[in-house]
Design an enzyme around this catalytic site. Structure first.
Site, PDB file in Angstrom:
ATOM      1  N   SER A 155      64.312  13.735 105.699  1.00 27.31           N
ATOM      2  CA  SER A 155      64.424  12.279 105.623  1.00 27.31           C
ATOM      3  C   SER A 155      64.345  11.595 106.976  1.00 27.31           C
ATOM      4  O   SER A 155      64.286  10.368 107.032  1.00 27.31           O
ATOM      5  CB  SER A 155      65.738  11.899 104.935  1.00 27.31           C
ATOM      6  OG  SER A 155      66.850  12.360 105.682  1.00 27.31           O
TER       7      SER A 155
ATOM      8  N   LYS B 278      73.696   6.494 102.372  1.00 17.97           N
ATOM      9  CA  LYS B 278      73.025   6.066 103.600  1.00 17.97           C
ATOM     10  C   LYS B 278      73.134   4.559 103.803  1.00 17.97           C
ATOM     11  O   LYS B 278      73.343   4.078 104.919  1.00 17.97           O
ATOM     12  CB  LYS B 278      71.558   6.497 103.565  1.00 17.97           C
ATOM     13  CG  LYS B 278      71.361   8.008 103.599  1.00 17.97           C
ATOM     14  CD  LYS B 278      69.905   8.390 103.467  1.00 17.97           C
ATOM     15  CE  LYS B 278      69.720   9.912 103.515  1.00 17.97           C
ATOM     16  NZ  LYS B 278      68.311  10.326 103.352  1.00 17.97           N
TER      17      LYS B 278
END
Length: 803
Positions: free
Chosen positions: A698, A741
């Site tokens: 990511s 996140k």
């Protein structure tokens, strides 16, 4: 007439021999003996002898105490021997098999270092032939045979072997080496002359040893006879007790067995368990209370009688009350509460309609297995307690962290001393009901070693199709766990074995937003700490902005444990001031937080870290919640083109960095960058916090942005963070952990977040309040990422395309 016995054919005793002192041993001629050599000087002697003729003088010590032995403690008569076998032990010792050859006499000492060396001469035995010698040999052989029969440690073959020797010397030394004799007696036999005298002395010794053995055997026989008599008396007493019970004369009876029988009848055992208990009761009645097995059976029956085989707590379900309990105990967590209320609604309908013809079958009545997964401090364990309160059930908890023994789950078999059931059955007994809410805490931290795999044992416990017949090794009969509501907790799913994970319904608890933490603090944490410190709401209060300042400046977590500790620290200071009479009431404002908790520990460093080209802000998922990470890139001239990656990066993250570099170099012209910029240079990509391992795809878009920022000399917006996987074509692929996140970005002061377009649906999991405060930019390729992330040429940020 006496003559000297000849030595072995062709053997000549050397004039000088190394001397091996023997403690508690005498080696006779014509016999083989095992020896153990441990002293360094003796080991060296053996090594030297093995390099030569393998001959040495074997001489006993008068006094075994001196170490090493000196010449003055040695006898003057010994045996010359030859080493036939040698083996070295792991402790440095040497094991020998030596063969005695001939008697020798020590004339004088030739040296003492590095070991004793002596001048010797042969001293053969004086042999006398005649009928007396033969008669003595036969008498000794007959006594020795009887001694062998009376000695269990001596094989029967030795008696026949002794009788086969016709040479009196060979017979003498063979028998003397087998009979247990003291060292002075052995040395006496070695030194005596002539051979008939040796044989007469041997006959005396054998007769004495035989008399001692026969007396010992008689004593043992008498003792066994007395023990047999006691056993007969015991059996007769037991028979008498049985007769008295049949006649009704045993009025007291066995109180313990009667009490256990009454409790087992009241416990409502299933048929199989009842039959096993009845068998054990019969065995218990036939055993003496002094028997060890009596206590073991009694303990087993105690467990059988104390388990809640038929007792349940769950009554009528009130959905409204359950909702009130969950709302009282936990802030937000709407999805979790909805799932639990759905479960209660289904169970309520089953209870109300179960008596009809269309009622559910047995498989439909089993409880679900729930697993709460989330970072520490978000309320997983306390949620289980609230569920028990909402259901009106008992609560049982078992921590699985560090459990490595399968017997912790299944219990030990009754063959072991001190055996007990496993912790599952123990907790059920403590709960005193067979339908508690059972919390399996930290299921992701269970281990395995040579004692078994506890996670495999849990497969039966957590399988609704099997746990109605769970068999604990100690009980040995099935126990129904299907009515137990098992709830597991974990910080991550990665370490939970696949078969175990497949048996559970996963419910994810993400971290809290700042507003949620403020609400939790005002509704739960502050009242709890006020009560714990003896304070009232009138004596200590927190303004909302003060709580916000604690959340942002003194904690950086997904849960609220650190927040509760900070509130407790402030409460302690206020309690001390009140106790000392320094103040009456305190209302802590945002400006006073530093006074009570010290300087802030966390700062908004995003703007500071990204104010120069080559630095980009990324978002990462961790087992403790989301986090913000920075990617730094730089270039320097070098003799060869290289890519250096630092920051304790995993293989997947390294491959993402290589893909990012390849994309930026292959699209240099589109980025308005000179393609020769990268030639003859080393590119260094670093992710700070190098002591923490990092991995995953990511960070791909973040690395691309940092490299593009470095190449174009345009800084990355300091209020923006991003996540997403990059391909060589520049496509941005979806990633996981979006809610965690985004929460981490909000905690760090980020205002805009770049996400893959295919993750747009995941933003629905983010609280609506955060969605209003943040700007989400959804992208499909790296061009869009750079267009939004890099500052414009005039220094202004590009903000178009936000959604």
């Amino acid at each position: 007439m006496a003559v000297q016995a000849p030595g072995p054919a062709g053997f000549v005793v050397p004039d000088v021999l190394p001397v091996l002192p023997l403690r508690d041993a005498v080696v006779f001629p014509l016999t083989a003996a095992p020896l153990v050599v441990g002293q360094p000087r003796s080991v060296r002697l053996v090594d030297d002898v093995m390099r030569g003729n393998r001959l040495l003088a074997l001489v006993a010590q008068r006094d075994p105490t001196p170490e090493p032995a000196t010449p003055d403690v040695l006898y003057r008569l010994g045996t010359v021997g030859m080493i036939h076998q040698l083996a070295r032990g792991p402790d440095g010792s040497v094991r020998l098999m030596v063969q005695g050859i001939e008697r020798i006499k020590i004339l004088d000492w030739a040296g003492t270092e590095p070991y004793i060396v002596a001048r010797v001469e042969a001293a053969p035995d004086q042999v006398v032939e005649g009928t007396e010698v033969d008669a003595l040999r036969r008498a000794a052989a007959d006594i020795f045979r009887r001694l062998v029969e009376a000695s269990p440690e001596l094989p029967d073959e030795l008696g026949f072997a002794a009788e086969s020797f016709t040479d009196p010397r060979h017979f003498l030394y063979f028998v003397a080496s087998l009979v247990p004799l003291d060292l002075p007696v052995r040395q006496e036999l070695l030194e005596m002359d002539p051979v008939p005298a040796k044989l007469r002395r041997l006959v005396d010794l054998l007769q004495r040893e035989l008399a001692v053995r026969e007396l010992g055997r008689k004593i043992t026989s008498d003792t066994e006879e007395r023990l047999s008599k006691k056993q007969r008396e015991y059996y007769l007493r037991e028979q008498l007790r049985s007769i008295q019970r049949e006649l009704g004369e045993d009025r007291e009876g066995d109180e313990q067995a009667g009490e256990l029988r009454r409790r087992i009848e009241e416990a409502g055992l299933p048929d199989e368990a009842r039959r096993e208990a009845e068998r054990e009761l019969v065995r218990l009645a036939g055993l003496s209370p002094s028997s060890p097995e009596h206590g073991m059976i009694g303990t087993y029956l105690e467990w059988m009688a104390s388990l809640p085989w038929s007792k349940v707590d769950g009554g009528t379900i009130d959905i409204g009350r359950a909702r009130e309990v969950l709302d009282q105990d936990h802030f937000d967590l709407e999805k979790i509460k909805d799932r639990l209320l759905e479960y209660l609604a289904v169970k309520k309908l089953r209870q109300e309609r179960g008596g009809g013809s269309g009622g559910p079958g047995p498989a439909e009545s089993r409880e679900p297995i729930l697993c709460f997964v989330g970072p520490p401090g978000v309320g997983k364990t306390s949620l289980g307690q609230s569920i028990a309160r909402a259901l009106g059930r008992r609560f049982a908890r078992m921590s699985l962290g560090g459990v490595r023994d399968e017997a912790e789950i299944r219990g030990h078999r009754r063959t072991y001393i001190g055996a007990l059931p496993g912790r599952i059955i123990q907790a059920i007994r403590r709960a005193e009901t067979r339908d508690p809410v059972f919390m399996l805490d930290e299921i992701d931290k269970i281990g395995a070693d040579w004692r078994g795999d506890p996670s495999s044992a849990l497969l039966e416990v957590l399988d609704p199709a099997q746990n109605n017949t769970f068999v604990d090794n100690y009980l040995g009969v099935p126990f129904d766990l299907s009515q137990v509501l098992f709830i597991a907790t974990a910080n991550t799913l990665e370490t939970i074995p696949g078969p175990l994970r497949d048996r559970m319904e996963i419910l994810t608890l993400s971290g809290y937003t700042d507003e949620e933490k403020i609400g939790i603090a005002r509704q739960y944490l502050i009242p709890k700490q006020l009560a714990a410190h003896g304070l009232t709401p009138a004596e200590l209060a927190f303004e909302p902005e003060a709580i916000r300042q604690i959340v942002r400046g003194h904690t950086r977590e997904a849960g609220v444990r650190s927040l509760e500790r900070q509130i407790a620290a402030a409460a302690r200071k206020v309690a001390r001031r009140l106790a000392e009479g320094q103040s009456q009431a305190v209302r802590i404002t945002a400006d006073q937080v530093t006074e009570y908790l010290g300087r802030p520990r966390f700062f908004d460093e995003v703007a500071e870290r990204t104010n120069r080209p080559g630095v980009a802000t990324g978002l990462a998922w961790t087992p403790t919640g989301g986090d913000v990470l920075f990617v730094e890139a730089t270039m320097m001239p070098s003799s060869e083109e290289r890519l250096v990656l630092t920051g304790m990066l995993g293989d997947v993250m390294r491959e993402s960095a290589q893909a990012a570099v390849s994309y930026v170099r292959s699209n240099a012209e589109a980025l308005d960058v000179d393609p020769k910029l990268f030639e003859g240079r080393t590119i260094h990509v670093h992710v700070p916090a190098g002591a923490i391992p990092k991995d995953g795809p990511s960070a791909g878009v973040t690395i691309v942005t940092a490299l593009a920022s470095l190449a174009t000399r345009r800084p990355v917006r300091n209020d923006l963070a991003m996540t997403g996987e990059i391909t060589l074509r520049g496509k941005v692929l979806p990633v996981g952990g979006i809610k965690e996140k985004v929460l981490a970005a909000h905690r760090a002061g980020i205002r805009s977040v770049i996400l893959p377009a295919r993750n747009e649906r995941d933003v629905e999991d983010v609280p609506e309040e955060l969605r209003r405060q943040l700007t989400f930019i959804f992208v499909d390729d790296a061009d869009e990422v750079l267009r939004h992330a890099l500052a414009a040429a005039d220094g202004a940020a590009v903000r178009s395309g936000a959604r």
